[in-house]
Design an enzyme around this catalytic site. Structure first.
Site, PDB file in Angstrom:
ATOM      1  N   LYS A 199       0.844  -1.187   0.000  1.00  0.00           N
ATOM      2  CA  LYS A 199       0.000   0.000   0.000  1.00  0.00           C
ATOM      3  C   LYS A 199       0.887   1.248   0.000  1.00  0.00           C
ATOM      4  O   LYS A 199       1.834   1.360   0.782  1.00  0.00           O
ATOM      5  CB  LYS A 199      -0.907   0.012   1.234  1.00  0.00           C
ATOM      6  CG  LYS A 199      -1.987  -1.058   1.227  1.00  0.00           C
ATOM      7  CD  LYS A 199      -3.127  -0.672   0.308  1.00  0.00           C
ATOM      8  CE  LYS A 199      -4.288  -1.641   0.441  1.00  0.00           C
ATOM      9  NZ  LYS A 199      -5.429  -1.265  -0.412  1.00  0.00           N
TER      10      LYS A 199
ATOM     11  N   LYS B  57     -12.420  -7.341  -7.594  1.00  0.00           N
ATOM     12  CA  LYS B  57     -12.895  -7.585  -6.236  1.00  0.00           C
ATOM     13  C   LYS B  57     -14.399  -7.850  -6.313  1.00  0.00           C
ATOM     14  O   LYS B  57     -15.196  -6.909  -6.412  1.00  0.00           O
ATOM     15  CB  LYS B  57     -12.598  -6.374  -5.349  1.00  0.00           C
ATOM     16  CG  LYS B  57     -11.104  -6.110  -5.205  1.00  0.00           C
ATOM     17  CD  LYS B  57     -10.828  -4.853  -4.399  1.00  0.00           C
ATOM     18  CE  LYS B  57      -9.317  -4.654  -4.234  1.00  0.00           C
ATOM     19  NZ  LYS B  57      -8.998  -3.380  -3.552  1.00  0.00           N
TER      20      LYS B  57
END
Length: 344
Positions: A143, A251
């Site tokens: 991230k 997702k």
């Protein structure tokens, strides 16, 4: 009406604590809530799905998903397919997981290659890398975008210093940079060690330009979750492999179910673009279903499934063997919020 393929269906609600606070866009989670859908077919086989809206990313709440999931499951249990275009993304994933389960007839026993998630370069993460044992993955996911670009670049370099030169990073910026910040970041890191950056800026039309100016490839994630997103936009806006598009990150909880993900996956494979399935902090059951989807599309691709490490109990609600029920102990640990038995 077609003959009802199910004897009954139930919805359970769970609440699970996280191992540490999880910062999202505007909120910080300390626990995860979601819904488990259980449907029993006419042969007595159990099939499962999960609807777990993710705050800051899903447009529906858990309460809204619960109400719609009950309605859609009852419709399906009665032998009528719900209109999936009208379902919330998380509910579509739950319902279509049941259909996917029915179509498979078994679960694949192999494990998908791993791409572990790194949340930064804190002392625990760096020690984890320094003490790594066994085979290294081909990639880690890291991230970025939570600090100034110089700090983010320093984090990337710290991680790269601790992993073999053959291992790459796929970065996720969650649209947090401006275009100039994305360029500044890309010029501070070894681009050859970066597989791609997911959603570097809020404006997807800027991604090909970022590639032209810096050579860093990009992945589509949030862009695919827009309610008005149409696959034709990929062609209109020049999203092609030769323009830097390296991966579509799917997702199911956020994109809108199994069928939409498989359609996007089919388009991407024809364009030689990677298809990377990824979890959204679902329970172990939802994550296992996403792994099955990844194996179905490409057994060699490494999905992003390391979100279970955020839970105090990562093994909560594991997907049982194909057709088998969840244990009574597990079911008693959740709240049964609804049950429906079909008329036969």
């Amino acid at each position: 009406m077609t003959q009802a393929p199910f004897q009954s269906c139930s919805v359970y609600r769970y609440q699970q604590p996280l191992s540490k606070p999880l910062p999202l866009k505007t909120v910080t989670l300390t626990e995860r809530q979601g819904l488990i859908l259980e449907m029993i077919d006419q042969n007595g086989l159990f099939h499962y799905g999960e609807a777990a809206p993710l705050p800051d990313f899903s447009r529906e709440t858990v309460a809204e998903a619960q109400q719609q999931l009950k309605e859609a499951a009852e419709h399906y249990c009665a032998g009528k397919l719900p209109d999936h275009s009208l379902l919330y993304p998380s509910v579509a994933f739950a319902i279509e997981s049941i259909q996917f389960s029915l179509s498979q007839g078994r679960w694949r026993q192999q494990k998908a290659p791993e791409s572990p998630l790194l949340m930064g370069a804190d002392a625990l993460t760096l020690k984890r890398l320094e003490d790594w044992s066994g085979k290294w993955p081909d990639e880690f996911k890291l991230k970025v975008g939570r600090h100034r670009t110089g700090q983010d670049a320093a984090v990337v370099k710290q991680v790269l210093d601790r992993i073999p030169v053959t291992v790459k990073l796929r970065l996720d910026a969650n649209q947090r940079w401006s275009f100039d910040e994305a360029v500044d970041f890309a010029r501070q890191v070894p681009v050859s060690r970066i597989s791609y950056i997911e959603e570097p800026t809020p404006c997807c039309e800027e991604f090909p330009r970022l590639f032209r100016e810096t050579g860093v490839g990009y992945g589509l994630d949030e862009t695919l979750q827009r309610p008005a997103f149409d696959r034709s936009l990929l062609k209109i806006n020049g999203f092609r492999a030769e323009n830097g598009l390296r991966a579509v990150v799917l997702k199911p909880t956020l994109v809108g179910g199994v069928s939409k993900c498989l359609s996007l996956a089919d388009w991407a494979r024809k364009k030689t673009i990677r298809v990377v399935f990824s979890s959204s902090f679902e329970s172990a059951l939802g994550v296992s279903l996403i792994e099955q989807l990844s194996l179905h599309c490409d057994p060699l691709e490494s999905p992003g499934l390391d979100t279970l490490s955020a839970f105090q109990n990562p093994g909560f609600c594991r997907l049982p063997e194909y057709g088998q029920p969840l244990s009574l102990d597990l079911l008693s640990a959740m709240e049964k919020v609804w049950r429906y038995r079909s008329a036969r």
